[in-house]
Design an enzyme around this catalytic site. Sequence first.
Site, mmCIF file in Angstrom:
data_model
loop_
_atom_site.group_PDB
_atom_site.id
_atom_site.type_symbol
_atom_site.label_atom_id
_atom_site.label_comp_id
_atom_site.label_asym_id
_atom_site.label_seq_id
_atom_site.Cartn_x
_atom_site.Cartn_y
_atom_site.Cartn_z
ATOM 1 N N HIS A 300 0.837 -1.201 0.000
ATOM 2 C CA HIS A 300 0.000 0.000 0.000
ATOM 3 C C HIS A 300 0.873 1.252 0.000
ATOM 4 O O HIS A 300 1.892 1.328 0.682
ATOM 5 C CB HIS A 300 -1.027 -0.016 1.133
ATOM 6 C CG HIS A 300 -0.516 0.234 2.517
ATOM 7 N ND1 HIS A 300 -0.420 1.501 3.064
ATOM 8 C CD2 HIS A 300 -0.128 -0.603 3.504
ATOM 9 C CE1 HIS A 300 0.000 1.420 4.315
ATOM 10 N NE2 HIS A 300 0.197 0.148 4.604
ATOM 11 N N ASP A 312 5.428 2.897 7.609
ATOM 12 C CA ASP A 312 4.117 2.332 7.259
ATOM 13 C C ASP A 312 3.429 3.229 6.240
ATOM 14 O O ASP A 312 2.760 4.183 6.612
ATOM 15 C CB ASP A 312 3.273 2.203 8.527
ATOM 16 C CG ASP A 312 1.909 1.576 8.273
ATOM 17 O OD1 ASP A 312 1.733 0.954 7.208
ATOM 18 O OD2 ASP A 312 1.033 1.705 9.136
ATOM 19 N N GLU A 344 -5.510 1.840 1.898
ATOM 20 C CA GLU A 344 -5.336 0.667 2.772
ATOM 21 C C GLU A 344 -5.633 1.036 4.215
ATOM 22 O O GLU A 344 -6.259 0.259 4.952
ATOM 23 C CB GLU A 344 -3.895 0.145 2.648
ATOM 24 C CG GLU A 344 -3.653 -1.187 3.363
ATOM 25 C CD GLU A 344 -3.138 -1.044 4.787
ATOM 26 O OE1 GLU A 344 -2.865 -2.081 5.418
ATOM 27 O OE2 GLU A 344 -3.017 0.099 5.293
ATOM 28 N N GLU A 345 -5.201 2.213 4.615
ATOM 29 C CA GLU A 345 -5.375 2.621 6.001
ATOM 30 C C GLU A 345 -6.840 2.831 6.372
ATOM 31 O O GLU A 345 -7.177 2.888 7.553
ATOM 32 C CB GLU A 345 -4.573 3.901 6.286
ATOM 33 C CG GLU A 345 -3.062 3.765 6.119
ATOM 34 C CD GLU A 345 -2.423 2.898 7.194
ATOM 35 O OE1 GLU A 345 -3.154 2.369 8.061
ATOM 36 O OE2 GLU A 345 -1.188 2.749 7.169
ATOM 37 N N ASP A 371 4.572 -5.062 3.629
ATOM 38 C CA ASP A 371 3.991 -4.042 4.506
ATOM 39 C C ASP A 371 4.828 -3.871 5.769
ATOM 40 O O ASP A 371 5.024 -4.817 6.522
ATOM 41 C CB ASP A 371 2.560 -4.454 4.886
ATOM 42 C CG ASP A 371 1.741 -3.300 5.445
ATOM 43 O OD1 ASP A 371 2.316 -2.235 5.695
ATOM 44 O OD2 ASP A 371 0.531 -3.472 5.621
ATOM 45 N N HIS A 462 1.705 5.302 12.996
ATOM 46 C CA HIS A 462 0.617 6.251 12.768
ATOM 47 C C HIS A 462 0.817 7.565 13.528
ATOM 48 O O HIS A 462 -0.146 8.188 13.971
ATOM 49 C CB HIS A 462 -0.730 5.628 13.137
ATOM 50 C CG HIS A 462 -1.219 4.634 12.128
ATOM 51 N ND1 HIS A 462 -2.488 4.113 12.140
ATOM 52 C CD2 HIS A 462 -0.596 4.059 11.066
ATOM 53 C CE1 HIS A 462 -2.634 3.266 11.136
ATOM 54 N NE2 HIS A 462 -1.491 3.215 10.472
#
Length: 568
Positions: A300, A312, A344-345, A371, A462
């Site tokens: 992603h 990420d 994707e998130e 990933d 994140h």
Amino acid sequence: MVKSNLRIKELVLHDEDSDHHNRTPKRAARKQKDSPAECRDRVNDTMDKLLRCMSAERVMKHLVKFQDIANQNGGRRDWSSKGYEQSAKYISSLLEAHNYSVSIHPFVYPNLEQNVETAILERGANEEERKQYVNAFLAADDDMMTHFAPVHFSGSGDVRGRTLSLGEITSHSSFGCQSTDFERFEKGSIAILRHGGGCLIRRKITNARSMGAIGMAIHLAEGKQRGELPEIVYQEPFLDATFAKSNFPVIAITFEVAMELANTTCRIFVNNSLVDLESYNVIAESRTGDPNHVVLVGAHLDGSKNGPGIEDNGTGAAALVEVALGMAKLHPTRRLRFAWWGAEEDGLIGSMAYARERNYAAGVSVYLNVDMIGSQNYVFGIHGNFSDTQGPTSVLEEFYKINDIPYQEIPNVTCRSDACHFHLQGIPAAGITSVSIPMRKTATEASLYGGTAGELYDSCYHLPCDNLTNVNSYPLEINTEAVAYAAMVYAMKQVPGNGDAVHAAKVLAPSLEPVANATLTFANRSMVLLYPVVQVGIVLLCLKWGHGRHRSCRRRYDTALGRKYRKP
């Protein structure tokens, strides 16, 4: 990777001189890499050539570009930002310049606007008896009293009723995977059942609703801590929009809360809404290879809305770019296709849209996912169907075994990343990652890989600090090689009905060592004592011919490397 938006304590990154790194076990010796000019000018038609072009330094150049793009766009590269658009354009132009057929795959999807902070769980039939539980999305970082969290794509609803557990709340309570689990269930009640059982949450919901349940609470197993609520919350982030549009709320709870709620009256409130949004994936395909047997490798491209998303999943996206460039001049037996997924998130949306469209998924023989492969407090993890001994997990395992690198199976991850929907479509799928579930490194893992037990694999997950300083070059390089290895194995594998179906890349360099070493090993075999000149001559011819054209050649080459010959 979709895992958790629950707030987690930010940890201080360890630099190279810290105790974190001093405790790292001896690392696998890295092979010398070839120069960019050498890699650019030649055809990487052997495994050894390809892997000599897979370096962390080259992958980092793409990550620097992603960081620059994020810096120009408010520190963001999420699917709705200009940062995502510019990242997609960067990849598209680079691969078009290297003779790939590049296309944009647009999709429309129902975006979940989940008002998680408003979710409520209360016990008690009246004001005097009422107890309100702590919503994980409102809890402080160090709050150990977190009790529940709404499940991603839960339906909206405000329900109050008697709670009925499927049996006693124990380590052996019912999972709700079978309709028979609800035989004694009373219509109009709230179901309490155990997480797991080998089925998806959608089946639990379907079974519960069919028996008249008005809501559902799924509890962790006994001994599991509140930090593991994301195992339930995000187990199935792709839940069909029909579930989110329903009036059937679903929450995740701890074991202790399940004990308190059993056979009482409780209230569950979840408030979600759906809005149709548009985004796109970037697809790059080789111009040669059998289009009916496609090797699809994906990562992603989008980051979270809270930061630049370099680990990420800039690491996976950048590794994929470098693998594609390394294979650009190859003439594969199977068609090579690389995909950079969007949204994707927000719930694996881009890969789901692609996998569910017959025109796109048709012909895909295998899917490999990449990933989060450069975490500071890393592990080497593989996820997929390990019961399929001939599937993609076995090829990835082969790489780590050959290089004497420890690795582990990562459970319950397949449907937390983009391999999920290909797996659900019956396409063999596997992936690699440098994080695990739950989100903190265990003592066993620390002894195996180094790093610090008890700390997060990725302390900037994140968060705004997920930038270039959040990448560990060692697992980044190892995992990039692993992706290249598996892609080469499948790209050069003969298609059914087209001669010997062999793992040609394994034959090209099964041990990743110079061929001279393999010939020496062969020379020590008893067969050589009988036919030294003939056998060595055949092996040399095999090397010259590219190995796998004849079964007899393949058998002798396998024997030369001390491996049992596997008939294709």
